[in-house]
Design an enzyme around this catalytic site. Structure first.
Site, PDB file in Angstrom:
ATOM      1  CG  ASP A  72     -19.366   8.562 -15.576  1.00 44.05           C
ATOM      2  OD1 ASP A  72     -18.984   7.558 -16.219  1.00 44.05           O
ATOM      3  OD2 ASP A  72     -20.347   9.223 -15.916  1.00 44.05           O
ATOM      4  CG  ASN A 141     -30.808  13.749 -15.922  1.00 42.37           C
ATOM      5  OD1 ASN A 141     -29.837  13.668 -16.682  1.00 42.37           O
ATOM      6  ND2 ASN A 141     -30.727  13.417 -14.644  1.00 42.37           N
ATOM      7  CG  HIS A 143     -26.517  12.731 -16.634  1.00 44.16           C
ATOM      8  ND1 HIS A 143     -27.316  11.889 -15.904  1.00 44.16           N
ATOM      9  CD2 HIS A 143     -25.869  11.913 -17.515  1.00 44.16           C
ATOM     10  CE1 HIS A 143     -27.155  10.653 -16.309  1.00 44.16           C
ATOM     11  NE2 HIS A 143     -26.283  10.629 -17.295  1.00 44.16           N
ATOM     12  CD  GLU A 148     -27.540  12.892 -12.319  1.00 41.39           C
ATOM     13  OE1 GLU A 148     -27.973  13.263 -13.423  1.00 41.39           O
ATOM     14  OE2 GLU A 148     -27.841  11.797 -11.803  1.00 41.39           O
TER      15      GLU A 148
END
Ligand code: GLP
Length: 251
Positions: A72, A141, A143, A148
């Site tokens: 990414d 979280n 991801h 996400e």
């Protein structure tokens, strides 16, 4: 041990996991010099890159014919910007080992046409023959890459909005949260699951709850990493702290 189709490997500490994974990568390079590697950014893989550089310097890891694809990049950040993931990888690994610059693949967050840029990346992965070994980090979280938690996940490489939690987690690169870009380009869930082998690396107690959710919980887009349960060859490499909320036998 195995849980929900995942192979769990537990290490005493982050350095042990990193050096074992670096040796594993070096062995894979020896078996297949044209290896196609996928890499993450973040704090977690830093000891892995340090260990890979050490193996390279001892002549025990040869990247001369390998290719890499990173997961990414932030939207609007030029590759030469020191805050970019590309610059991070240059500092940690690319500038130090013998990878050929033309074999290093990265999403260009500053591309004027994000859709075309994502399509270009998918084509480049396909042209390279797919990713042999994809190393992943894990967001607190849940991801992976910048996929996400959401009601639904995107299959291919795409432009995505970052959650406030993820922007906070990346604040150190940009100095303050307000300066962290709101969007990023990321490999999609299908891009990730097409890798032939996946090793998710997670260390430290801050990841323990997320590791429990992704390993023992249901497959849900609320915890994108849980989709790795669907992969034939996905491994979760954790240190004692990150394994802290797995059951006794899982630990
Ligand atoms: C970032 C990256 C992820 C990375 C994650 C964890 O947001 N996009 O690819 O795995 O955060 O980072 P860390 O290893 O610093 O906890």
């Amino acid at each position: 041990m195995q849980a929900n189709g995942l192979t769990i490997r537990r290490f005493a500490g982050p350095e042990n996991a990193a050096s074992a994974l670096a040796r594993d990568v070096a062995r894979a390079l020896a078996v297949k010099p044209h290896l196609v590697l996928g890499f993450p950014t973040g704090r977690t893989p830093v000891p892995l890159y340090t260990a890979l550089v050490a193996l390279f310097e001892k002549g025990r890891a040869d990247f001369s014919r390998a290719s890499t694809f990173n997961l990414d990049e932030f939207v609007g950040v030029l590759p030469g910007d020191p805050r970019s993931y590309r610059a991070f990888m240059d500092r940690q690994l690319f500038d130090v080992v013998n990878l050929r610059p033309s074999h290093i693949h990265f999403l260009n967050g500053a591309a004027s046409d994000a859709v075309a840029e994502c399509a270009r990346y998918e084509r480049a992965i396909a042209r390279a023959g797919g990713i042999d070994l994809l190393v992943l980090g894990l967001g607190t979280n849940g991801h992976i890459g910048f996929n996400e938690p959401a009601r639904e996940l995107v299959a291919g490489t795409h432009r995505t909005r970052l959650t406030p939690a993820t922007r906070r987690a990346n604040a150190s690169l940009f100095g303050r949260v307000a300066d962290v870009p709101k969007e990023a380009l990321s490999m999609g869930m299908s891009t990730i699951l097409r890798a032939r082998r996946i090793v998710l690396l997670a260390t430290g107690s801050a990841k323990a709850k997320t590791i429990r959710q992704m390993v023992l919980g249901p497959i849900t887009p609320r915890v994108p990493a849980s989709f790795l349960q669907l992969h034939r060859r996905a491994e979760v490499w954790v240190d004692r702290e990150a394994a802290g909320e797995l059951s006794e036998d899982a630990r």
